[in-house]
Every structure is written in C-alpha cells, then in structure tokens.
Design a protein around this motif. Structure first.
Motif, mmCIF file in Angstrom:
data_model
loop_
_atom_site.group_PDB
_atom_site.id
_atom_site.type_symbol
_atom_site.label_atom_id
_atom_site.label_comp_id
_atom_site.label_asym_id
_atom_site.label_seq_id
_atom_site.Cartn_x
_atom_site.Cartn_y
_atom_site.Cartn_z
ATOM 1 N N PRO A 110 0.835 -1.208 0.000
ATOM 2 C CA PRO A 110 0.000 0.000 0.000
ATOM 3 C C PRO A 110 0.866 1.253 0.000
ATOM 4 O O PRO A 110 1.906 1.302 0.649
ATOM 5 N N GLN A 111 0.428 2.266 -0.754
ATOM 6 C CA GLN A 111 1.107 3.554 -0.806
ATOM 7 C C GLN A 111 0.259 4.576 -0.046
ATOM 8 O O GLN A 111 -0.975 4.520 -0.104
ATOM 9 N N PHE A 112 0.912 5.509 0.618
ATOM 10 C CA PHE A 112 0.201 6.495 1.425
ATOM 11 C C PHE A 112 0.520 7.911 0.950
ATOM 12 O O PHE A 112 1.569 8.159 0.334
ATOM 13 N N ALA A 113 -0.408 8.830 1.227
ATOM 14 C CA ALA A 113 -0.245 10.219 0.807
ATOM 15 C C ALA A 113 0.718 10.948 1.736
ATOM 16 O O ALA A 113 0.871 10.597 2.908
ATOM 17 N N ASP A 114 1.352 11.984 1.210
ATOM 18 C CA ASP A 114 2.151 12.875 2.031
ATOM 19 C C ASP A 114 1.236 13.774 2.850
ATOM 20 O O ASP A 114 0.029 13.886 2.588
ATOM 21 N N VAL A 115 1.822 14.446 3.809
ATOM 22 C CA VAL A 115 1.032 15.301 4.702
ATOM 23 C C VAL A 115 0.271 16.363 3.919
ATOM 24 O O VAL A 115 -0.897 16.665 4.200
ATOM 25 N N SER A 116 0.892 16.917 2.884
ATOM 26 C CA SER A 116 0.292 18.032 2.143
ATOM 27 C C SER A 116 -0.664 17.595 1.045
ATOM 28 O O SER A 116 -1.304 18.434 0.422
ATOM 29 N N GLU A 117 -0.800 16.278 0.792
ATOM 30 C CA GLU A 117 -1.567 15.823 -0.362
ATOM 31 C C GLU A 117 -3.057 15.659 -0.086
ATOM 32 O O GLU A 117 -3.858 15.636 -1.013
ATOM 33 N N GLY A 118 -3.455 15.476 1.141
ATOM 34 C CA GLY A 118 -4.855 15.167 1.411
ATOM 35 C C GLY A 118 -5.156 13.753 0.986
ATOM 36 O O GLY A 118 -4.637 12.794 1.537
ATOM 37 N N VAL A 119 -6.022 13.605 -0.010
ATOM 38 C CA VAL A 119 -6.314 12.277 -0.575
ATOM 39 C C VAL A 119 -5.529 12.126 -1.870
ATOM 40 O O VAL A 119 -5.677 12.923 -2.798
ATOM 41 N N ARG A 120 -4.723 11.098 -1.919
ATOM 42 C CA ARG A 120 -3.884 10.845 -3.086
ATOM 43 C C ARG A 120 -4.487 9.709 -3.910
ATOM 44 O O ARG A 120 -4.813 8.649 -3.377
ATOM 45 N N THR A 121 -4.652 9.897 -5.204
ATOM 46 C CA THR A 121 -5.164 8.852 -6.094
ATOM 47 C C THR A 121 -4.137 8.587 -7.186
ATOM 48 O O THR A 121 -3.440 9.500 -7.646
ATOM 49 N N SER A 122 -4.069 7.356 -7.598
ATOM 50 C CA SER A 122 -3.125 6.968 -8.650
ATOM 51 C C SER A 122 -3.604 5.677 -9.281
ATOM 52 O O SER A 122 -4.489 4.993 -8.757
ATOM 53 N N ALA A 166 -5.575 6.996 -1.252
ATOM 54 C CA ALA A 166 -4.924 6.926 0.045
ATOM 55 C C ALA A 166 -4.896 8.285 0.718
ATOM 56 O O ALA A 166 -4.795 9.331 0.065
ATOM 57 N N THR A 167 -4.998 8.253 2.031
ATOM 58 C CA THR A 167 -4.711 9.418 2.857
ATOM 59 C C THR A 167 -3.343 9.173 3.494
ATOM 60 O O THR A 167 -2.611 8.245 3.106
#
Length: 782
Positions: free
Chosen positions: A216-228, A251-252
């Motif tokens: 699983p990949q997770f978002a950075d602090v500044s990204e909010g919800v990350r989609t890919s 991901a959050t």
C-alpha cells in the motif's frame, strides 16, 4: 557418463577462471565511481550491498534487460508516479530477517523494474525467475511452471506468496503457489538458493522463493487524498496471447485502499522452425486483488483479499487438463516496533475448488474434483541484543485439508463407474514450526549466523473406495492400515561470512533441512494403471502410487560463495557458488509394474539414440532412497562503456550446472538441468532501454532410466527486448526466439497431448519449446 560429467565441470570451471582473470586484469581501468550516471549493476540484487553502494546507484534506471538491481528503483522527479512501475525501496515492506546474515550471499532479489521488463513475454510468474542463478523450471501449464532450485524441485522448494503457504490442490500440481499471483501484481521476488536460514525455511530442502505483491502507498502530509493508477495491455503473436492489468489506489496519510486486476488468455503456441502448434498449451486466467493498508507511524497493518480463477488451462505433458480452478485467498499482516525490536505477524486462509478433465486436444472424458484449503499464521520477532548481536525467533502453523474424488463416467463401468472414486478422503496435513537464530558480528570482517528449528508434522486421511469392485483389493489393503502419521523434524543452519576488503566477500554455509511427504506421496492408494496415471507432477506419462511407510527427507547441504567486485558494486561483479547436498531418505520411486497395454514409445527429441518399446510406460511407487546433488552457480556483471551520445552498455551473465544421482541405484535423478548459460547485453540511452539475451543449454543425455526420461539436444536462443518511457506512457517491444529455433526444454517432459491425438501409438516426443513470438505492450499511468 562420469567422463561427460567431469568434462562439463571442468568446462564450467575453466569459464569461471577465464572470467576472473579478465575481471582482475581490467578492474582498475573499469572502476570509476565518480562517473556521471554510472551503469548500475544489472545482475539482480544479491542482498549484500553496503549502504554506501546503495546510495551510489540510487538513481532509477529503466532496464529492459532480464536482470536489474532492486536498489535502483527510485523514480526520477521528472517522471510521473506509477504504482505499477517501481516502488521506492523504502516503500517495500521489510520484515523480520530482511537484512544482515539473514540474507545469504546466495540470495537474489528481482526488483519491480526487472519484473516489468519481462511482463510482455509471459503471464507465468514463475518465468520471472529464469534470470536467477540456480533456478530452473519444469514445464507445466501456460501460467503454472514449477520452479526447481539447485536440482531440488516440487515441494522441496518453499514458496511463499505474501506470507501464505499455498498447497497444490491437484494430483498433478496444476495449481502451484505462483499461479495465484499475476506478474503485474508482483512488487519483489526473493530467492534463496541452497543454504537457507531457519527463519525462512522449514519443510523444504532446496531453498525459498518469497513473492510480495505491491504494498500500500500512502499520501504525504500536504496531499490530502492521493489517487493513482495505471492500465497495461500486452500482445504475444505466438498463440495470440493477450494480457491486461489495471491498478487503482486511493490513500490518505494513514489509510490506503487499492485494487489490482489482471486477465490473460492464449491459444496453443507454435513450435519453432515454423512448425505446427503444440497441443494443450492454451489457457485463460483472471485475478482480482483488493488491498487495505493502515499506517501508524512506523507500524503497518495490511489486509488483502484475492479471487483467482482459471476457466481452463491445457497441460501438454499430462493426461489431464484443468477445466476450472476457483480460489479465494485472504492474508493479513501486522508489523510493529517496540523498544526491544520488531514484531511481524501474518495470518492467511486459502480455498480452492479444482476440476480436471480433458480439453478438445485430448480425446475422452474423466472428470476429477479436488477441494483444498490452507490456513495458518506466522509470528516472528527480531531483537537486537547488543550492537553486534541479533536474535530472531518465531513460531508458524500451517493446516492443509484435501478432498479428492472422481465422479463416475456413464458407459465406462467397471473401470470408471458406477461409483465415485475416492482418492483422498478428508486428508489433513498440519505443521507446527518453531525456530531461533543468532547473528553475531565478530569484527569488521567476520559475521556468523546459527539457527535451529523444529517442525512437527501430523498427517491423516479417511478410508477410500474405487469406481467398482475391480478396485476393491487395493482399497481394502489401504483401509486396513492406520493412516495417521507424525514426523518430528529438526533443522540446523550455520553461516559464516568474511569480508576482508571492500572488493571481496566470502561465505560458507551448512544446512540440515527436512521435508515430510505430501498427501499424495503418502496416501495415493490404487495400483491400477488408469488410476495411478492420474497421480504425478513429473510430466513423464507414468503412473505413481503412494507409500504409507515413507520417511521424511533429510538434506545436508554445504556451499561456499566467493564474490569479487569493484568498491561501489556497480562497475563489475562476479560471484561463484559451488554446493553439495546429500539427501537421506530422498523420496524417489521404485518400479512396480509395466503398462504394456498403454501402447507407444518414446522418441529421443532428435538425438538419434534409442527408441523405447511399447511397454515402457510404467507404474512406480514412491520410495525412500539415498541421493546426492552437486553443482555450481556463477553470476557476473560488467559495465562495458558509457557515452553521452550513445548511452550506457552493460553485460550480465549466469552459468548453472547440477548433477543428481540416486546412490542406491546409480540412476540419475529425474529432471536435472544440464549445463546452461545466459548472457545479456543491456543498453540505455535516456528513457530508451534495450537488451539482447542469449540462452545456451547443453544437450541432456544423463537421464533417469527408471522413468524413461527422454534425452534432448542442446540449443541456443536469442531474445530481444526494448522499452521507452515517454511521460506517463511506457512502450515495450520484444522478440522471443528471434531465429525461430526448434528446441526441446530439458525439463519439459513428454508430449502426451500430441501422442494422444495420434491415437496413443508410435513414438512419444519431448515437449517442443515455443517458436518465435513478437511481443508488444503499453502501460499508461495516472
């Protein structure tokens, strides 16, 4: 025969000495650690690179070659993020035993980059391992090849898929563990050949293959919800093969949800030299995986559910085909960190419903059904006792259940009716394993690892019956005996590593490994030719009968690895590993009776040697024997040339040789890979990568007489691969078997499908390999 063996060993040794001489002569001229954009080591990561060497090769290289280094995985900041490309090394979850002496010099890691470069050529995950020293493959279905390590095959190789022990639920092992994961879903594949730490072994002899799916990949602090996500499609001209895969993830910072799906389909492939099709090589497969990840600081929890379906898969060297295989797999993992160390906990469940019969390529009908389950857990801890001492301890449990029955066929009484044939009746196999290993660093140069392990194995099954009274005698004899068996197995591993300088490493190891028989080896009960012919994963068209008196196999392996390289480990490297294994109570077979009524004989694959009489299909019974195996694995890489105009050129190679012998009978062990080599020229210019690969295999004339194993001629194959990365699009192109060579893989078995189509008369040939195929693929990431 023994003169031929000595000549082969001397030839391999001479090639090694020549290579060492050339490397040492040019080492200073080749070593240039300060060069811009150095050519990375294209031999797969052997797991012993120092932190400084990893930093030196950290910049990502898009490799189209058959090999690459797992540490070369970081995305360039100018390239789009692609979760199906190469996750950063830090993002690949590393559990207990992922560093230090727990990763022997005989370990090999296939990175995501290496895997992606091979995806256009095959949907068989086992095929990814052909670039690993010591690994060879038994021919099976189109997505179900069976790996062997240093000549030890089948259940002697421990295969873990996301920590799961997946038992083949089939009399022919048509659904091996690696068939449950598509190459597009694999993030890394780790192989330990030979001496294996006790924390990674257990109930195996040859080594361990560990495959992990995309983490699983997770978002950075500044990204909010990350989609890919990404979408891939591949086409293979030989057999009109089509494969697709897709990945999507949201991901959050602390929660991730991802989906990965794949579909693959191919018709019968054509043999080389513009020859006809090879029957029963078609397949179709689906795979869907949903992964949930939750992160809390350095702690990680993952849960994955997988549905894998194979509507059909032909088996050219078996009397039967797969006509349906539906499986559900669930696994969960929790890794947490304490002041005292790391705790890694995994649990899994697997259920398969497997059906066999005959596809159109083979005449007749014989439905067979198997329901199998696996369930288990592992708890492992890594405890740094001091700055130079590490203790690893663990406990594992695995329970397998199996029901195998064959429905009656109307009009075929009494051979195949009127009753249902009960082959395995509620068979169970339970294993409880406990281990402890201690790693100590004595000084800057010397390190050691010592481990001990106990595995308790309990097996049992119920009473059986045949189609009719013609099977009554065998069934009665089996039912009259007690079926429960208990094995107390003990393993020991000792490793010592010596690093006298930054350019050389040596490792010597000893392992005592134990494997208990599988359910079919102990409990297949009918001596009738038709029923016995349904048992066996050897592809030899012979029949097999179980043996309640089998003892566990005990293998004693000694190996020595010598590695030389430049200081940065990315200009040149060579590694040589000779090994010897003595196996007490090796599970081979004894002659039971001939099958004169089966007709036909065996052709020697163009060797012009002997043709076998019609009585040469035989029924065998599993039996314990003493055996020995010895051989050598060589791997090397060399940075040839770097130019701002023409790019970077690198050369990699592997050499393998193994010999196995039944010491009781003097017969060669079945399916030993002859002397073979692989040489790959890699090139990279910007985002464009290319590879030319030469595969060399010597003639196989040292064969197993008991099974009437066919000989095969030697051959040389050339493969081409090329890829180009343009923004968020990757294009792949390749040609397998460029010159359309007609060849016979030495571990391919016999071509039963073609023999059956000819009315089961005349000669039976070895299985021909695949002819020329033009392969293309495209991946779009977003």
């Amino acid at each position: 025969m023994y003169r031929n063996r000595r000549r082969q060993l001397l030839g391999a040794a001479a090639m090694t000495v020549i290579a060492l001489g050339l490397q040492n002569r040019d080492a200073k001229a080749q070593e240039n650690p300060n060069a811009a954009n150095p050519m990375p080591p294209v031999v797969v990561d052997q797991g012993n690179a120092t932190p400084s060497s990893k930093k030196a090769v950290r910049k990502k290289i898009q490799s189209s070659g058959g090999q690459s280094t797992s540490t070369v995985s970081e995305q360039s900041t100018s390239e789009p993020s692609n979760p199906l490309d190469s996750p950063d090394e830090a993002e690949v979850v590393s559990g207990v035993g992922s560093k230090g002496m727990a990763v022997p010099l005989t370990s090999t890691r296939l990175s995501r980059q290496t895997i992606q470069s091979q995806m256009p050529a095959s949907s068989d995950t086992a095929q990814l391992l052909t670039t690993v020293p010591g690994v060879s493959l038994f021919t099976s279905g189109g997505i179900s090849s069976l790996p062997a390590i240093n000549g030890l095959n089948g259940d002697r190789v421990k295969v873990l898929v996301n920590g799961m022990v997946i038992s083949p639920a089939c009399t022919n092992q048509m659904n091996p563990p690696l068939s449950y994961i598509d190459p597009s879903q694999v993030a890394t594949a780790d192989v330990i050949a030979g001496v294996t730490p006790v924390g990674k072994g257990g109930d195996s002899l040859g080594g361990t293959i560990t495959v992990e799916s995309l983490p699983p990949q997770f978002a950075d602090v500044s990204e909010g919800v990350r989609t890919s996500g990404s979408i891939s499609a591949f086409y293979r001209s030989n057999g009109d093969g089509i494969a697709t895969s897709a990945h999507a993830e949201a991901a959050t910072r602390n929660v991730s949800l991802g989906y990965t799906g794949s579909w693959a389909k191919a018709d019968d492939y054509s043999r080389g030299d513009d020859g006809p099709i090879v029957r029963s090589t078609l397949y179709q497969a689906y795979n869907h995986a949903l992964t949930l990840g939750m992160k809390n600081g350095a702690d990680l929890f993952t849960f994955q559910g997988v549905y894998a379906s194979v509507p059909y898969q032909g088996y050219v060297n078996q009397r039967m085909d797969m006509v349906d295989n539906d499986a559900w797999l669930f696994n969960t993992r929790y890794m947490t960190h304490f002041n005292w160390g790391t705790l890694d906990v995994r649990a899994f469940y697997h259920q398969t419903k497997h059906r066999m019969d005959m596809l159109e390529d083979k005449s007749g009908a014989m439905p067979m059904s198997v329901d199998g389950t696996d369930a288990g857990y592992s708890v492992k801890a890594e405890i740094p006792l001091t700055t130079v001492d590490i203790l690893r301890i663990g406990n594992e449990f695995h329970r397998q259940t199996l029901n195998d029955w064959w429905p009656p066929v109307a009009g075929m009484e009494p051979m195949m009716g009127p009753d249902t044939f009960i082959d395995i009746n509620h068979g169970t196999r339970q294993r409880l394993g406990t281990f402890a290993e201690w790693e100590h660093r004595w000084d800057r140069a010397w390190s050691t690892l010592l481990g001990v392990r106990n595995d308790m194995v309990w097996m049992d099954t119920g009473d059986v019956k045949g189609y009719s009274s013609m099977y009554a005698a065998d069934a009665a004899a089996f039912n009259a005996q007690g079926h429960a068996r208990t094995d107390a197995n003990f393993d020991v591993t000792a490793l010592a590593r010596y690093e006298p300088s930054a350019t050389e490493t040596y490792e010597i190891g000893y392992a005592r490994k134990t494997r208990s028989p599988n359910l079919y080896e102990r409990y297949a009960w009918s001596t009738g030719a038709m029923a016995a012919d349904m048992i066996g994963w050897y592809g030899d068209a012979n029949g097999y009968v179980g043996n309640l008196d089998l003892k566990p196999e005990v293998g004693n392996t000694v190996s020595f690895t010598a590695g030389w390289h430049d200081r940065a480990r990315h200009t040149w490297e060579i590694k040589v590993t000779p090994y010897y294994t003595y196996v007490q109570d090796y599970i081979d077979a004894n002659f039971l009776k001939s099958q004169s009524s089966m007709g036909g004989g065996m052709d020697m694959g163009g060797m012009g040697m002997m043709d076998m009489a019609s009585t040469e299909f035989v029924t065998l019974q599993f039996a314990n024997h003493a055996a020995q195996l010895y051989g050598v694995n060589v791997s090397a890489s060399l940075n040839l040339w770097e130019s701002n105009v023409y790019g970077q050129f690198g050369l990699t190679g592997i050499i393998g040789y193994v010999n196995g012998e039944n010491l009781d009978t003097g017969d060669a062990l079945y399916h030993m890979m002859p002397l073979n080599a692989q040489l790959t020229l890699n090139h990279r210019l910007g985002n464009w990568s290319n590879a030319v690969q030469l595969n060399l295999v010597n003639a196989k004339d040292d064969v197993n007489a008991l099974r009437h194993e066919p000989t095969t001629p030697g051959y040389a194959l050339v493969d081409l691969r090329s890829s180009y990365q343009w923004q968020n699009v990757r294009l792949d192109f390749g040609i397998e078997n460029v010159f359309d060579k007609l060849y016979y893989p030495p571990l391919g078995g016999v071509d039963w499908a073609d023999y059956a189509a000819a009315g089961q008369s005349g000669l039976i040939s070895p299985v021909p390999g695949q002819g020329r195929s033009f392969n293309a693929g495209v991946t779009v990431s977003f």
